[in-house]
Write an enzyme that holds these catalytic residues in place. Structure first.
Site, PDB file in Angstrom:
ATOM      1  N   ASP A   1      -5.694 139.881  27.202  1.00  0.00           N
ATOM      2  CA  ASP A   1      -6.793 139.346  27.252  1.00  0.00           C
ATOM      3  C   ASP A   1      -7.975 140.144  27.678  1.00  0.00           C
ATOM      4  O   ASP A   1      -8.326 140.867  28.783  1.00  0.00           O
ATOM      5  CB  ASP A   1      -6.709 138.488  28.327  1.00  0.00           C
TER       6      ASP A   1
ATOM      7  N   ASP B   1     -14.771 138.066  22.468  1.00  0.00           N
ATOM      8  CA  ASP B   1     -13.405 137.769  23.334  1.00  0.00           C
ATOM      9  C   ASP B   1     -12.181 137.681  22.783  1.00  0.00           C
ATOM     10  O   ASP B   1     -12.228 137.097  21.571  1.00  0.00           O
ATOM     11  CB  ASP B   1     -13.799 136.449  24.019  1.00  0.00           C
TER      12      ASP B   1
END
Ligand SMILES: *[C@@H]1O[C@H](CO)[C@@H](O)[C@H](O)[C@H]1NC(C)=O
Length: 472
Positions: free
Chosen positions: A147, A350
């Site tokens: 992440d 992201d």
């Protein structure tokens, strides 16, 4: 007989494709992708990408829910596309509130409490792609979600004092490792947890062990001890004394993964902890479908074709990587979107957001141009946040307009066809973008749009690079 026919057919399809590609190379004018429907839909078996970087430390990346994921059999109720898009909206909502809030974390409750504070803005969703890393001595191989939008690495830990969800691999047992050590509350590393998790760390009453708590936008969370342990990246990268969370109370939609690898920008992320070893550089490629694989690798050595744009400062001390988007082209035509539309919201890249979110002023013109280019195909109803979909079940192949993103510094990046449409099924192939509700909400360059691109985060150099065809 049937096999012979289909391989003949396959051969001629390849020939035609080859011919089209060479035409395109010669004239450079093709403004459409000719797409095989089958290339957008995952098959039931894994066919790993053979492409990958020539680097020492490179991990295989698989989608959390695809046939290439080892964690899959632990998850009989794989989420539907609607579930995935709903979870995606939770992550986006929490990113928006996190970036618009003025900071100030919540409090981690005691380990015996069931929930973390649901303070808006203190949480982000957990992402979709998995790598396998080793932790402990002797080493335990663990599947972690990676992440770029969060910093703390954590995994479920024995004795699971409060709760562990079901995971594929055996749960890490610190009592069986010779290299595990707890961090105490007086250690300065403990106080760094506040900005990385959005929650002030707590202190275990008798032993004074530092306790972290992190909550994600889909209401998943992990609470546990802050500790140090040896981290091993196959085949031979070893990081001693890696700061991580040893989770004693864990719940959520981690799909059988053992925890999370935090690749964000902030102090305790993997990138910062391994700065001397890997020079704050990592790169990845996300596969076109869940039935292929990509990679995540550390250290320099990107392909020559990678083009770089500078990171922008999105929010002081946040985990997110800011980028500057300045324009979009569809079918070779630059959309007329005032540059203020992008600059007033700001943008991030992201790995954990699925669908790219654009401000309404950018999404509108994109959708109009895409619909115009797709007008010959039968439109069908949308799904969740996706509002522009087509029934392409009657076509073996079809054409979609090429889409490029223009970044600061004059960098233009062509999206792959798998980065333009999101195929729910052959009967519902949708434009893979959505609009933010509020024009002031940050633009998010999501993981569908990143598919098959080689993406290089040169965090020390303050820049992010994009190359084409990093994996398939
Ligand atoms: C780490 O801290 C926890 C909580 O205080 C304790 O139960 C555990 O035994 C400690 N582990 C080691 C190896 O010191």
């Amino acid at each position: 007989m049937a096999t012979q026919n289909s391989s003949l057919l396959f051969g001629s399809v390849l020939l035609v494709l080859f011919f089209l590609c060479s035409l395109e190379d010669t004239f450079g004018t093709a403004q459409y992708h000719n797409v095989q429907l089958s290339s957008l839909l995952p098959s039931s078996t894994c066919s790993p990408s053979t492409k990958g970087p020539n680097k020492k430390t490179s991990l295989k990346v698989v989608h959390k829910h695809g046939p290439c994921s080892q964690t899959k059999q632990e998850e009989p109720n794989a989420p539907t596309h609607i579930d995935i898009l709903l979870q995606d909206q939770s992550r986006v909502n929490s990113i928006h509130s996190r970036l618009s809030s003025t900071g100030g974390g919540g409090d981690v409750k005691k380990l015996d409490s069931t929930t973390l504070p649901a303070k808006s803005g203190s949480s982000i969703g957990s992402g979709n792609y998995i790598v396998v890393v080793g932790l402990g001595t002797p080493r335990n191989d663990l599947s972690l979600i990676f992440d770029t939008g969060s910093d703390l690495t954590w995994t479920q830990c024995e004795p699971c004092a409060r709760s562990c969800y079901k995971q594929k691999e055996p749960i890490l047992d610190p009592s069986k490792s010779t290299t595990y050590s707890n961090i105490t509350c007086t250690n300065s590393l403990c106080s760094r947890l506040s900005s990385a998790t959005g929650n002030t760390p707590k202190c275990a009453a008798t032993t004074s062990t530092c306790i972290y708590g992190i909550q994600y936008g889909d209401s998943s969370f992990s609470i546990g001890y802050v500790a140090k342990e040896t981290l091993t990246l196959p085949p031979n990268g070893v990081v001693p004394n890696y700061l991580f969370g040893c989770g004693q109370d864990n719940q959520g939609l981690f799909g059988g993964a053992a925890g999370l690898l935090g690749l964000g920008r902030n102090a305790i992320s993997f990138v910062q902890q391994t700065a001397l070893k890997y020079n704050k550089i990592f790169s990845y490629c996300l596969p076109a479908t869940a039935s292929s694989t990509g990679y995540l690798s550390f250290g320099g050595g990107a392909s020559n074709s990678v083009k770089y744009t500078s990171f922008s400062d999105i929010s002081q001390g946040s985990s997110f990587y800011g980028i500057e988007i300045v324009g979009i082209t569809v079918g070779g035509n630059k959309l007329s979107i005032p540059s203020s539309v992008f600059s007033s919201s700001g943008s991030i890249i992201d790995s954990g957001t699925v669908i790219t979110r654009l401000t309404p002023g950018a999404y509108g013109p994109l959708r109009t141009a895409f619909r115009r280019a797709m007008s010959k195909y039968p439109a069908v109803s949308g799904l969740s946040i996706l509002d522009t979909c087509y029934d392409l079940s009657g076509y073996k192949s079809f054409e979609i307009p090429k889409i490029s993103f223009l970044f600061g510094g004059g960098v233009s990046v062509d999206l792959a066809s798998s980065g333009i449409v999101y195929a729910v099924s052959a009967k519902q192939v949708c434009l893979g973008f959505a609009a933010n509700e509020d024009a002031g909400d940050v633009t998010i360059f999501g993981n569908v749009q990143q598919k098959t691109l080689e993406i290089v985060y040169d965090v020390g150099g303050g820049r992010v690079g994009f190359g084409s065809a990093g994996c398939h």
